[in-house]
Scaffold this motif. Structure first.
Motif, PDB file in Angstrom:
ATOM      1  N   GLU A 102       0.852  -1.190   0.000  1.00 58.50           N
ATOM      2  CA  GLU A 102       0.000   0.000   0.000  1.00 58.50           C
ATOM      3  C   GLU A 102       0.888   1.240   0.000  1.00 58.50           C
ATOM      4  N   LYS A 103       0.235   2.418  -0.044  1.00 62.85           N
ATOM      5  CA  LYS A 103       1.033   3.639   0.073  1.00 62.85           C
ATOM      6  C   LYS A 103       1.486   3.842   1.522  1.00 62.85           C
ATOM      7  N   GLU A 104       0.750   3.214   2.481  1.00 63.03           N
ATOM      8  CA  GLU A 104       1.158   3.283   3.877  1.00 63.03           C
ATOM      9  C   GLU A 104       2.437   2.449   4.070  1.00 63.03           C
ATOM     10  N   HIS A 105       3.145   2.729   5.153  1.00 58.88           N
ATOM     11  CA  HIS A 105       4.479   2.150   5.274  1.00 58.88           C
ATOM     12  C   HIS A 105       4.732   1.289   6.498  1.00 58.88           C
ATOM     13  N   ARG A 106       3.719   1.124   7.356  1.00 54.90           N
ATOM     14  CA  ARG A 106       3.977   0.357   8.578  1.00 54.90           C
ATOM     15  C   ARG A 106       3.187  -0.957   8.500  1.00 54.90           C
ATOM     16  N   PRO A 107       3.825  -2.042   8.078  1.00 56.53           N
ATOM     17  CA  PRO A 107       3.073  -3.296   7.919  1.00 56.53           C
ATOM     18  C   PRO A 107       2.775  -3.977   9.254  1.00 56.53           C
ATOM     19  N   LEU A 108       1.503  -4.276   9.453  1.00 58.11           N
ATOM     20  CA  LEU A 108       1.092  -5.111  10.580  1.00 58.11           C
ATOM     21  C   LEU A 108       0.582  -6.410   9.964  1.00 58.11           C
ATOM     22  N   LEU A 109       1.262  -7.497  10.224  1.00 53.16           N
ATOM     23  CA  LEU A 109       0.908  -8.778   9.603  1.00 53.16           C
ATOM     24  C   LEU A 109       0.368  -9.695  10.689  1.00 53.16           C
ATOM     25  N   VAL A 110      -0.841 -10.177  10.482  1.00 53.19           N
ATOM     26  CA  VAL A 110      -1.530 -10.911  11.541  1.00 53.19           C
ATOM     27  C   VAL A 110      -1.867 -12.313  11.040  1.00 53.19           C
ATOM     28  N   GLY A 111      -1.473 -13.329  11.796  1.00 56.86           N
ATOM     29  CA  GLY A 111      -1.742 -14.699  11.356  1.00 56.86           C
ATOM     30  C   GLY A 111      -2.008 -15.615  12.526  1.00 56.86           C
ATOM     31  N   ASP A 185       0.028   5.397   9.793  1.00 57.57           N
ATOM     32  CA  ASP A 185       0.661   4.995   8.542  1.00 57.57           C
ATOM     33  C   ASP A 185       0.741   3.465   8.405  1.00 57.57           C
ATOM     34  N   ALA A 186      -0.182   2.765   9.088  1.00 54.99           N
ATOM     35  CA  ALA A 186      -0.125   1.293   9.085  1.00 54.99           C
ATOM     36  C   ALA A 186      -1.044   0.707   8.017  1.00 54.99           C
ATOM     37  N   PHE A 187      -0.686  -0.469   7.581  1.00 53.03           N
ATOM     38  CA  PHE A 187      -1.614  -1.294   6.803  1.00 53.03           C
ATOM     39  C   PHE A 187      -1.553  -2.710   7.358  1.00 53.03           C
ATOM     40  N   VAL A 188      -2.643  -3.450   7.169  1.00 47.37           N
ATOM     41  CA  VAL A 188      -2.743  -4.794   7.764  1.00 47.37           C
ATOM     42  C   VAL A 188      -2.903  -5.832   6.652  1.00 47.37           C
ATOM     43  N   TRP A 189      -2.159  -6.907   6.785  1.00 46.13           N
ATOM     44  CA  TRP A 189      -2.397  -8.098   5.978  1.00 46.13           C
ATOM     45  C   TRP A 189      -2.642  -9.235   6.969  1.00 46.13           C
TER      46      TRP A 189
END
Ligand code: FES
Length: 257
Positions: A102-111, A185-189
């Motif tokens: 994404e254009k956001e830059h802070r990845p939060l990856l949840v699994g 500035d986070a995005f979540v996958w």
């Protein structure tokens, strides 16, 4: 998408009933990205087993080795756990829409559970691009936490329902503790059980944090013909087939029930 005979290099036990299967990825087959899947015919010939989809958990460009992480929970995965180095598995892939930055830059990856593989793949891939992903993984208990290989830029938080390792609570409980500076500035996958994905969506959406999820459904044909892998959507399509229009979708497009 291509049919390939993939040679098994290793079938490594990561935790109780969780395995990582490493495959040689033949030259000429497209490089896979996080979120994409392969489907295996676990037995050849007159096997009663349909092809089974598995999300990729890693891909090494230099060595062309890919892996999946799977949970032994039925006859097909029991057969898969018996595979040994040198065995060959009839594989279709890579396929499906993948996670895209994404254009956001802070990845939060949840699994969680079998959703571990795609987010670990995504974390290592993002780290190789210079991001500093925060990988948040949830399990019932410490015994289910798999041994993982993570790049140095990946920040790991483990959550357990019983508090035997890391944060005591679910991944969504942990998301709720993040300070505003970690949400900016986070995005979540996310990938894992549907209840977890729905809760992650309900956490991120009201805050305007973009969220993409990788959904798991049984896929019978894997090519869009049987309509066995559909999910309802909120957009004009009303329904999508995960095998051809997923498995990765923006969370706000899904009609959560
Ligand atoms: S698995 Fe048949 S349509 Fe998706």
């Amino acid at each position: 998408m291509k049919q390939l005979d993939a040679e098994i290099l290793e079938n490594r036990e990561l935790a109780e009933n969780y395995f990582e299967l490493f495959l040689r990825w033949p030259e000429g087959v497209r490089v896979p990205f996080p979120g994409q899947i392969v489907s295996f015919r676990v037995e050849s010939g007159t096997s009663p087993f349909l092809r089974r989809p598995f999300a990729l958990a890693s891909f090494q460009r230099e060595t062309r080795v890919a892996s999946i992480i799977y949970h032994v929970r039925g006859p097909a995965t029991e057969r898969l756990a018996q595979k040994r180095p040198g065995d060959v598995v009839d594989t279709l892939g890579p396929r499906g829409f993948y996670f895209q930055v994404e254009k956001e830059h802070r990845p939060l990856l949840v699994g969680g559970g079998v959703g571990t593989g795609p987010v670990v793949f995504a974390a290592n891939w993002l780290a190789s691009k210079g991001y500093e992903p925060h990988l948040i993984l949830g399990y019932r208990t410490a015994a289910a936490f798999p041994k993982l290989e993570l790049g140095p830029l990946v920040r790991l938080t483990v959550c357990t329902d019983d508090g035997t390792r890391g944060f005591h609570g679910t991944t969504v409980d942990f998301l709720g503790t993040l300070p505003p500076s970690d949400r900016e500035d986070a995005f979540v996958w996310a990938c894992g059980p549907n209840a977890m994905l729905k809760a992650v969506h309900e956490w991120s959406f009201p805050q305007g944090i973009p969220c993409k999820v990788s959904l798991e459904e049984v896929m019978a044909c894997g090519v869009g013909a049987c309509v066995g892998c559909t999910v309802e959507t909120t957009d004009e399509r009303q329904m999508v087939r995960l095998c051809t229009e997923g498995p990765v979708l923006p969370s706000e497009v899904i009609r959560w029930t």
